[in-house]
Write an enzyme that holds these catalytic residues in place. Structure first.
Site, PDB file in Angstrom:
ATOM      1  N   ASN A   7      -6.537  -3.155  -7.291  1.00  0.00           N
ATOM      2  CA  ASN A   7      -6.068  -1.860  -7.026  1.00  0.00           C
ATOM      3  C   ASN A   7      -6.298  -0.772  -6.991  1.00  0.00           C
ATOM      4  O   ASN A   7      -6.331   0.526  -8.063  1.00  0.00           O
ATOM      5  CB  ASN A   7      -4.322  -2.184  -6.745  1.00  0.00           C
ATOM      6  CG  ASN A   7      -3.980  -1.062  -6.684  1.00  0.00           C
ATOM      7  OD1 ASN A   7      -4.026  -0.540  -5.513  1.00  0.00           O
ATOM      8  ND2 ASN A   7      -1.771  -0.908  -6.829  1.00  0.00           N
ATOM      9  N   ARG A  66      -6.028  -6.124  -4.578  1.00  0.00           N
ATOM     10  CA  ARG A  66      -4.842  -5.192  -2.979  1.00  0.00           C
ATOM     11  C   ARG A  66      -5.743  -4.719  -1.888  1.00  0.00           C
ATOM     12  O   ARG A  66      -6.432  -3.829  -2.126  1.00  0.00           O
ATOM     13  CB  ARG A  66      -4.263  -4.579  -3.813  1.00  0.00           C
ATOM     14  CG  ARG A  66      -3.140  -4.339  -3.238  1.00  0.00           C
ATOM     15  CD  ARG A  66      -2.443  -3.088  -3.586  1.00  0.00           C
ATOM     16  NE  ARG A  66      -1.252  -2.241  -2.514  1.00  0.00           N
ATOM     17  CZ  ARG A  66      -0.725  -1.812  -2.704  1.00  0.00           C
ATOM     18  NH1 ARG A  66      -1.236  -0.733  -3.451  1.00  0.00           N
ATOM     19  NH2 ARG A  66       0.406  -1.216  -1.719  1.00  0.00           N
ATOM     20  N   HIS A 155       4.754  -3.495   1.549  1.00  0.00           N
ATOM     21  CA  HIS A 155       5.024  -4.147   0.226  1.00  0.00           C
ATOM     22  C   HIS A 155       5.224  -6.035   0.283  1.00  0.00           C
ATOM     23  O   HIS A 155       6.378  -6.771  -0.225  1.00  0.00           O
ATOM     24  CB  HIS A 155       6.360  -3.989   0.403  1.00  0.00           C
ATOM     25  CG  HIS A 155       6.685  -2.706  -0.509  1.00  0.00           C
ATOM     26  ND1 HIS A 155       7.572  -1.939  -0.182  1.00  0.00           N
ATOM     27  CD2 HIS A 155       6.395  -1.929  -0.992  1.00  0.00           C
ATOM     28  CE1 HIS A 155       7.520  -0.502  -0.196  1.00  0.00           C
ATOM     29  NE2 HIS A 155       6.486  -0.252  -1.301  1.00  0.00           N
ATOM     30  N   ARG A 220       8.559   9.887   1.627  1.00  0.00           N
ATOM     31  CA  ARG A 220       8.340   9.671   3.240  1.00  0.00           C
ATOM     32  C   ARG A 220      10.203   9.436   4.053  1.00  0.00           C
ATOM     33  O   ARG A 220      10.998   9.098   3.257  1.00  0.00           O
ATOM     34  CB  ARG A 220       8.243   8.030   3.251  1.00  0.00           C
ATOM     35  CG  ARG A 220       6.421   8.367   3.029  1.00  0.00           C
ATOM     36  CD  ARG A 220       6.020   7.011   3.257  1.00  0.00           C
ATOM     37  NE  ARG A 220       5.117   6.496   2.217  1.00  0.00           N
ATOM     38  CZ  ARG A 220       4.828   5.714   1.345  1.00  0.00           C
ATOM     39  NH1 ARG A 220       5.425   4.408   2.313  1.00  0.00           N
ATOM     40  NH2 ARG A 220       4.679   5.421   0.102  1.00  0.00           N
ATOM     41  N   GLU A 363       3.410  -6.938  -8.629  1.00  0.00           N
ATOM     42  CA  GLU A 363       2.968  -7.667  -7.678  1.00  0.00           C
ATOM     43  C   GLU A 363       1.641  -8.295  -7.815  1.00  0.00           C
ATOM     44  O   GLU A 363       0.343  -8.803  -7.375  1.00  0.00           O
ATOM     45  CB  GLU A 363       2.982  -6.870  -7.178  1.00  0.00           C
ATOM     46  CG  GLU A 363       4.129  -6.119  -5.855  1.00  0.00           C
ATOM     47  CD  GLU A 363       3.949  -4.876  -5.400  1.00  0.00           C
ATOM     48  OE1 GLU A 363       4.660  -3.898  -6.870  1.00  0.00           O
ATOM     49  OE2 GLU A 363       3.440  -3.850  -4.493  1.00  0.00           O
TER      50      GLU A 363
END
Ligand code: ADP
Length: 379
Positions: A7, A66, A155, A220, A363
């Site tokens: 990642n 990713r 996601h 956010r 993940e």
């Protein structure tokens, strides 16, 4: 069979090495504050060699990367070649912070291990099954045609992983067919998103063109009136860059109470800090609204899934998000909710129709599994 998952962010490189026969992590790590990804990959190679689990990169069966934005081009994980790299590059305007960093990681890994197949796993792919009426915004249709303005969702690997875990669990315990399940998945970490899943496919999700839309997040804003930036521009003269920074980095929980780490916010609320209490209430209220929306979208649900750092660990957030939903068949048992487990855990009361499940996400494992799938197909 060993698969390495990478990642690659703009200033960090996260890696995890899997033994795919046992589906186990052999070792993992993170290199932070990096400026040169080639140096970082070399440093990672040293760490992996010193761990004793790998003597050379050429030993790997595959490397899974990713990649944040796959646009409409990538519906499934994809073996990386020059054309794939070109397409990820063309998608940079949709993810200007993430895709460039992902690409640098891919190119550095290719140089280090040219013989090893590399696979791109996209955050957006799982949501490519969302129907048109849910992904087209109420904007001039030409913006979709010409500029690809639409809902993509993110996601994806997390929602897909926990949905599969839920399906396995519900099938083995209750004989429910995975092909018929209706699930609402809530990924609550620093970023937060909700997804409605029918028959194993995403049919709506809260994040949009970018990961800014939807639930209130750590920093956010989530859903706001889109006219707010125009108002701010007129009243304060803020620039586009300043507003981007405001909505992405200074808003959400942090904007409301000054903190974005949920553990700190809960601790502050316990000492009577009113703004922290407000931040928690807003966070949970938005989750509840999405649960209601997705119950309507799915026409009911078999289970609601809580995952991500907050979803997996905070009984308070789970309880508040599901408060007073008994009329919809959702009722959390406070005793079950407070007991912590690393496996799939049911936390609803005995008499409730809809299961409420806490499921740890993974993940990286999902990326490794999808990478293996692509490599095996190639053979
Ligand atoms: P990311 O989205 O970066 O992968 P995580 O999924 O790890 O992040 O989630 C991070 C969030 O989870 C932080 O807000 C952190 O405070 C929260 N969290 C972790 N443990 C707990 C806990 N026990 N109670 C409340 N929040 C927690």
């Amino acid at each position: 069979m060993k698969i390495l998952v990478l990642n690659s962010g703009s200033s960090s490189l996260k890696f995890q090495l899997f033994d795919m026969l046992k589906q186990q992590t052999l070792t993992h790590g993170i290199l932070e504050q990096i400026t040169d990804h080639h140096q970082a990959i070399t440093a990672m190679e040293e760490i992996l060699k010193n761990s004793g689990f790998m003597s050379s990169m050429s030993e790997l069966s595959g490397i899974g990367h990713r990649v944040v934005h796959g646009g409409e081009n990538f519906q499934i994980p994809t073996l990386i070649d020059e054309q794939v790299i070109d397409t990820i590059e063309k998608l940079i305007p949709l993810a200007p912070l993430h895709n460039p960093a992902n690409l640098i990681g891919i190119k550095a890994a290719q140089q280090k291990a040219p013989q090893v197949p590399q696979v791109a796993v996209f955050d957006t792919s799982f949501h490519q099954s969302i129907p048109e009426h849910a992904y087209i915004y109420g904007l001039p249709y030409s913006l979709y045609k010409d500029l690809k303005v639409r809902r993509y969702g993110f996601h994806g690997t997390s929602h897909q992983y926990v949905a599969q875990q839920a399906a396995n669990y519900l099938e083995s315990r209750f004989g429910k067919k995975a092909s018929e399940l209706k699930l609402i998945s809530l990924h609550l970490g620093n970023g937060t998103s909700a997804t409605a899943i029918h028959k194993g496919k995403s049919i709506d999700t809260s994040m949009g063109l970018t990961p800014l839309e939807g639930l209130v997040m750590g920093t956010r804003c989530g859903d706001i009136d889109p006219a707010i930036p125009f108002y701010l521009a007129r009243e304060t003269g803020m620039t586009i860059q300043e507003m981007d920074d405001l909505l992405n980095k200074q808003s959400g929980l942090k904007g409301i109470c000054g903190e974005n780490d949920m553990r700190t916010i809960v601790a502050q609320a316990e000492t009577g800090d009113a703004r922290s209490e407000l931040a928690i209430n807003i966070f949970c209220y938005h989750i509840k609204k999405y649960i209601g929306a997705y119950l309507a979208v799915l026409d009911g649900a078999d289970a609601i899934i809580f995952t991500g750092g907050i979803g997996e660990n905070s009984s308070l957030i789970r309880e508040r998000s599901c408060q007073n939903l008994q009329n919809f068949g959702i009722d959390i048992d406070s005793e079950k909710n407070s007991s912590h487990s690393k496996a799939v855990t049911e936390i609803q009361t005995d008499a409730t129709a809809i299961k409420v499940l806490v499921i740890p996400t993974n993940e990286e494992l999902e990326i490794a599994l999808q990478t293996r799938g692509v490599i095996e197909q190639k053979k």
